[in-house]
Design a protein around this motif. Sequence first.
Motif, PDB file in Angstrom:
ATOM      1  N   MET A   5       0.831  -1.206   0.000  1.00 18.10           N
ATOM      2  CA  MET A   5       0.000   0.000   0.000  1.00 18.10           C
ATOM      3  C   MET A   5       0.865   1.256   0.000  1.00 18.10           C
ATOM      4  O   MET A   5       0.546   2.230  -0.689  1.00 18.10           O
ATOM      5  N   ILE A   6       1.961   1.263   0.759  1.00 15.28           N
ATOM      6  CA  ILE A   6       2.850   2.434   0.754  1.00 15.28           C
ATOM      7  C   ILE A   6       3.443   2.646  -0.630  1.00 15.28           C
ATOM      8  O   ILE A   6       3.496   3.781  -1.144  1.00 15.28           O
ATOM      9  N   LEU A   7       3.863   1.565  -1.273  1.00 17.75           N
ATOM     10  CA  LEU A   7       4.414   1.683  -2.616  1.00 17.75           C
ATOM     11  C   LEU A   7       3.342   2.133  -3.611  1.00 17.75           C
ATOM     12  O   LEU A   7       3.590   3.020  -4.452  1.00 17.75           O
ATOM     13  N   GLY A   8       2.149   1.554  -3.527  1.00 14.98           N
ATOM     14  CA  GLY A   8       1.073   1.931  -4.445  1.00 14.98           C
ATOM     15  C   GLY A   8       0.633   3.368  -4.258  1.00 14.98           C
ATOM     16  O   GLY A   8       0.390   4.092  -5.235  1.00 14.98           O
ATOM     17  N   MET A  38       4.290  15.630  -4.363  1.00 12.73           N
ATOM     18  CA  MET A  38       4.024  14.197  -4.235  1.00 12.73           C
ATOM     19  C   MET A  38       3.846  13.802  -2.771  1.00 12.73           C
ATOM     20  O   MET A  38       2.921  13.064  -2.419  1.00 12.73           O
ATOM     21  N   LEU A  39       4.705  14.299  -1.894  1.00 16.88           N
ATOM     22  CA  LEU A  39       4.593  13.983  -0.477  1.00 16.88           C
ATOM     23  C   LEU A  39       3.365  14.636   0.147  1.00 16.88           C
ATOM     24  O   LEU A  39       2.801  14.099   1.113  1.00 16.88           O
ATOM     25  N   ALA A  40       2.945  15.790  -0.399  1.00 17.02           N
ATOM     26  CA  ALA A  40       1.739  16.435   0.118  1.00 17.02           C
ATOM     27  C   ALA A  40       0.501  15.574  -0.111  1.00 17.02           C
ATOM     28  O   ALA A  40      -0.458  15.648   0.658  1.00 17.02           O
ATOM     29  N   LEU A  41       0.520  14.746  -1.145  1.00 17.13           N
ATOM     30  CA  LEU A  41      -0.592  13.842  -1.406  1.00 17.13           C
ATOM     31  C   LEU A  41      -0.378  12.476  -0.759  1.00 17.13           C
ATOM     32  O   LEU A  41      -1.315  11.906  -0.185  1.00 17.13           O
ATOM     33  N   ALA A  42       0.859  11.953  -0.827  1.00 11.27           N
ATOM     34  CA  ALA A  42       1.097  10.593  -0.334  1.00 11.27           C
ATOM     35  C   ALA A  42       1.163  10.534   1.189  1.00 11.27           C
ATOM     36  O   ALA A  42       0.630   9.590   1.793  1.00 11.27           O
ATOM     37  N   GLY A  43       1.779  11.522   1.821  1.00 12.51           N
ATOM     38  CA  GLY A  43       1.960  11.481   3.272  1.00 12.51           C
ATOM     39  C   GLY A  43       0.658  11.362   4.057  1.00 12.51           C
ATOM     40  O   GLY A  43       0.504  10.456   4.892  1.00 12.51           O
ATOM     41  N   PRO A  44      -0.320  12.246   3.825  1.00 19.84           N
ATOM     42  CA  PRO A  44      -1.580  12.104   4.568  1.00 19.84           C
ATOM     43  C   PRO A  44      -2.315  10.799   4.284  1.00 19.84           C
ATOM     44  O   PRO A  44      -2.960  10.245   5.185  1.00 19.84           O
ATOM     45  N   ILE A  45      -2.215  10.267   3.063  1.00 15.09           N
ATOM     46  CA  ILE A  45      -2.898   9.003   2.760  1.00 15.09           C
ATOM     47  C   ILE A  45      -2.226   7.852   3.497  1.00 15.09           C
ATOM     48  O   ILE A  45      -2.902   6.907   3.935  1.00 15.09           O
ATOM     49  N   TRP A  46      -0.892   7.912   3.652  1.00 12.83           N
ATOM     50  CA  TRP A  46      -0.222   6.886   4.463  1.00 12.83           C
ATOM     51  C   TRP A  46      -0.782   6.877   5.883  1.00 12.83           C
ATOM     52  O   TRP A  46      -1.112   5.818   6.436  1.00 12.83           O
ATOM     53  N   VAL A  47      -0.863   8.066   6.476  1.00 11.77           N
ATOM     54  CA  VAL A  47      -1.361   8.172   7.855  1.00 11.77           C
ATOM     55  C   VAL A  47      -2.803   7.674   7.941  1.00 11.77           C
ATOM     56  O   VAL A  47      -3.169   6.923   8.864  1.00 11.77           O
TER      57      VAL A  47
END
Length: 315
Positions: A219-222, A239-248
């Motif tokens: 999931m982290i990779l996807g 990219m991190l602005a979108l991926a970081g909150p979704i990881w959390v």
Amino acid sequence: MLKSARKTEKDPEGRMPLAEHLRELRNRLVKSLAAIVVATVITAFFYKDIIEFFTDPILAAVGCDYSFAELAKDTSETKCARIVQNGLLSPFTLALTVALSSGVVLATPVWLYQLWAFVAPGLHRHEKKYGLAFVAAGFPLFVMGAYFAYWSLPKMASVMLEFAIIGSDNQLPLDDLLQLIMRMILVFGLSFELPLLLVMLNFGGVLTGARMAGWWRGMILGITLFAAIATPSTDPISMLALAGPIWVLYFAATAVSLLNDRRRARRDAAGPADDEASELDLTPEDIGEIEPVPAAPALPEQATRDRVNGYDDVT
């Protein structure tokens, strides 16, 4: 009198004939469309303010503060952009599009309530509770994703403008710019709904929390790949602005699912709720104690083959 009689005739479990379902669906749709039309008319008076609200941060990051003639004479490494509109009908069609889109968003509480009022009568008590919780959590998550898109768009524009030729004036068609902004808001907003979707699947018994916990590497990779594709710029900040909150949010959804699995196990051990039917156990306790079913008695033999008034001895 007719309305009150119709209300008293409704089934307490929400069951009604097909014609009544279609009539109620029509009424709900009419109310939703009426709310959208009213909201569209209201937002039509403020469509310029709405456009400026979305475009001002981008212009503040990459806008041109002087004319094209002065820009052509400038020898510094200045890179900026200017919003333009093409065509005579472009301002009118743009106003209609912005007003209608804003009307749909502004009328969201009304048409969401109409949708809930149509579906809720057929749900159990715990299903209604979960439905309200999902709607209450889904809207803030979408707003959170939309805010991240609104916050990262100026930074994306600055990075993308770095590819322009030095001293040139980048013309941004307003239609294309607004489409890009709306697309980014939708992508960010819907991507923030992924954890809620996983929780819904867990509450529906489709997905377990243990399985979600086992997927964390994939999931982290996807999510990272999705964020890299969804953001138009190449900078890692967007990219991190979108991926970081979704990881959390993904790990939060996993924790909620694990807690729900424990709660479901305790509920299954306690038995069904008051408004649910218990499962019938048709398995016999001791197969050896089952009495054999006696065979059906045989019909008496025919004494004679002669018929009296068309009937034999048996009939």
